[in-house]
Write a protein that holds these residues in place. Structure first.
Motif: not given
Length: 420
Positions: A209-210, A213, A215, A269, A352, A354, A357, A389-392
């Motif tokens: 995840v790290q 994402a 993050m 997602e 997160l 996964a 998000v 949160y996932d900044h993407r």
């Protein structure tokens, strides 16, 4: 001769680890009987026998990694309990014969199993240690260990079999010395413990995840005065009416659902080059167990009232404690809530879950002096909140507004009750 194989478990599970054999070689089993407990990435499952007969061979030992389709044991459909691999009843040895109780010694495998369970009750031991104890006919409750947590290991069983347990306690330096002769990166004693399959999976996924994402975590604080007052006013009538306690998690779950409806990207997602916006609200509630963190899911939380949410969380928590969670209980969440406050955490940055998000971290409630709008100072029960949160997918502005909306809903919870 029939083979017991690892069956198809689930779409996402192809392998596991033999956690414990529930039967022994020579035991008679019926079709459908559970014979072995298998540890997988998500839950422990039991493998059942496909046919009746006598277990004549165990191919995979406790602690072995196996895959779907692997043969783990063999069953003789025509064998008798206590027989050898050919299915013929074994002749007792002369020195083991007892004229008055001879027949009992050939058959009561189940009695032996009950005695073993009784004598091992409350003993913490590794699967390999339990297996070795059975082989050597050692009572685990009589085995001493040097493990600071009291866990019995194979070497402890070996020492007990050789009568060296007492020497081990009286003269620990002599037994520890041979280990230190091997050169390692440590100058002082260490203990190596194999990670369970579930712990390995948790570790790998957290790292993934790290890596995958973008993050980020934003923080805020919430004044819990109104929620605590409301709970105090209604807790007795609530439990009388619904037969369940009114806790904090129902308030947070309702607040999260309300905020997700206003900020739908946080309930999405990434799949390839597309965003999947989910129009349902299956909220994962992180639960800590002895074997690691699991996240059972409260389905359709937007359709449940406060009592329904509390009841579902209670049921899932009990199933997690009893190791009864199914794969369906753990799959498909859209957003996760984790409560580190139950362990006394003041602040943290949750990772997160996964492919979700967003994840909300709750923390402990602490009374602090707060400056009120009229510039007076009051002592209020405050809680820090953390949203990872996932900044993407989620911009900082949206993440901050989402957390502020949760804060607003919790500080004026009557709207939540009306909606619920």
């Amino acid at each position: 001769m029939k083979e017991i194989k690892i069956p198809e478990l689930a779409e996402s599970i192809t392998e596991g680890t033999i956690a414990e054999w529930l039967v022994k070689k020579g035991d008679k089993i019926e079709k459908g009987d559970p014979v072995v407990e298998l540890e997988t990435d998500k839950v422990n499952v039991e493998v059942n026998a496909d046919s009746a007969g006598v277990l004549v061979e165990i191919v995979a030992s406790e602690g072995d990694d196996v895959e779907v389709g692997d043969v783990i044991a063999k069953v003789d459909e025509n064998g008798e309990a206590g027989g050898d691999a050919s299915g013929e009843k074994a002749e007792p040895k002369a020195e083991e014969e007892a004229p008055k109780e001879g027949p009992k010694q050939a058959a009561p495998k189940q009695d032996e199993k009950q005695d073993e369970t009784k004598s091992d009750q409350g003993v913490i031991a590794s699967p390999a240690a339990r297996k070795r104890a059975r082989e050597l006919n050692i009572d685990l409750s009589q085995v001493s260990t040097r493990d600071p947590l009291g866990r019995v290991r194979p070497e402890d069983v070996e020492a007990a079999a050789k009568g060296g347990n007492e020497q081990k306690q009286e003269k620990p330096a002599k037994t520890a010395a041979p280990k230190n002769t091997e050169k390692t990166e440590f100058d002082k004693p260490v203990e190596r413990i194999k990670m369970s399959r579930r712990r390995q999976t948790i570790a790998n996924r957290l790292v993934e995840v790290q890596h995958e994402a973008a993050m980020l975590t934003t923080f805020n604080e919430v004044d819990m005065t109104a929620v605590m007052k409301l709970r105090s006013q209604r807790k007795e009538n609530f439990i009388k009416k619904h037969d369940v306690k009114l806790g904090f998690m129902s308030f947070f779950t309702k607040a999260v659902v309300g905020a997700l409806k206003e900020f739908p990207l946080i309930n999405s997602e990434i799949q390839g080059n597309e965003l999947v916006l989910k129009k349902f609200y299956d909220i994962g509630i992180a639960v800590s167990t002895d074997e690691g963190l699991v996240v059972p899911v409260v389905r359709d939380a937007d359709r449940l009232d406060f009592a329904g949410i509390e009841r579902e969380i209670g049921n899932l928590g009990q199933k997690a404690k009893n190791k009864e969670l199914s794969l369906n209980d753990l799959q498909g969440g859209t957003f996760t809530i984790t409560n580190g406050g139950t362990f006394g955490s003041m602040m943290s940055t949750p990772i997160l879950n996964a492919p979700q998000v967003g994840i909300l971290g709750m923390h402990n409630i602490v009374k602090r002096p707060m400056v009120m709008p009229d510039d007076t100072i009051e002592v209020r029960p405050m809680m820090y909140l953390a949203l990872s949160y996932d900044h993407r997918v989620v911009d900082g502005k949206e993440a901050v507004q989402f957390l502020v909306r949760i804060k607003q809903l919790l500080e004026d919870p009557y709207d939540l009750l009306l909606e619920g």
